[in-house]
Design an enzyme around this catalytic site. Structure first.
Site, mmCIF file in Angstrom:
data_model
loop_
_atom_site.group_PDB
_atom_site.id
_atom_site.type_symbol
_atom_site.label_atom_id
_atom_site.label_comp_id
_atom_site.label_asym_id
_atom_site.label_seq_id
_atom_site.Cartn_x
_atom_site.Cartn_y
_atom_site.Cartn_z
ATOM 1 N N GLY A 39 0.808 -1.217 0.000
ATOM 2 C CA GLY A 39 0.000 0.000 0.000
ATOM 3 C C GLY A 39 0.840 1.265 0.000
ATOM 4 C CB CYS A 40 3.727 2.283 2.044
ATOM 5 S SG CYS A 40 2.865 2.122 3.625
ATOM 6 C CB THR A 41 5.168 0.373 -2.828
ATOM 7 O OG1 THR A 41 6.115 -0.070 -1.851
ATOM 8 C CG2 THR A 41 5.840 0.467 -4.182
#
Length: 152
Positions: free
Chosen positions: A45-47
């Site tokens: 998700g952060c990527t």
């Protein structure tokens, strides 16, 4: 959960970037600041979120905004994340979670059906006077960067 409100003065912070240089909110206020808190470098998700903000970098620039991501990761992790994902946003290190706490972006959250303490994916738009214009809490990574851009 306590949250920051639109119209409040954004809390100032002083954090190191991926090169170990300290940056404060005041250092960034020559433009609007899109400040986003995310849990961890190199996670799905952060990527996705970081790549989306980076892909829209020139669009944020056209709106006189700088995009800054903050996570508990260290400078070495940020450098690797930037390199692996070709990111062009500023990443700051909040290893002790002081900034996340100031912005109410650290607390209880659900992960895989269980409650635990962690970073609450949140984004703030701060004007050049240091005032909060928009606050987004508990956001989903997919499509969020575009939504923030449209809010400017």
């Amino acid at each position: 959960m306590e949250k920051l409100e639109v119209g409040q003065l954004a809390p100032d912070f002083r954090l190191k970037n991926s090169d170990g240089v300290e940056i404060s909110l005041k250092d960034l206020l020559h433009k609007k600041v899109v400040l986003y808190f995310y849990p961890k470098d190199n996670t799905p998700g952060c990527t996705l979120e970081a790549k989306d903000f980076s892909a829209l970098f020139s669009e944020f620039e056209k709106k006189n905004a700088v995009v800054v991501g903050i996570s508990p990761d260290n400078a070495q992790s940020h450098q690797k994340f930037i390199s692996q994902c070709s990111l062009n946003v500023i990443l700051l290190c909040d290893e002790d979670k002081k900034a996340a706490n100031l912005y109410k972006a650290y607390g209880k959250r659900m992960l895989y059906g269980k409650e635990h303490l962690g970073i609450i994916r949140s984004t703030f738009i701060i004007n050049t006077q240091g005032v909060l214009e928009k606050c987004f809490y508990n956001v989903k990574a997919k499509g969020h960067a575009q939504k923030v851009l449209e809010s400017l």
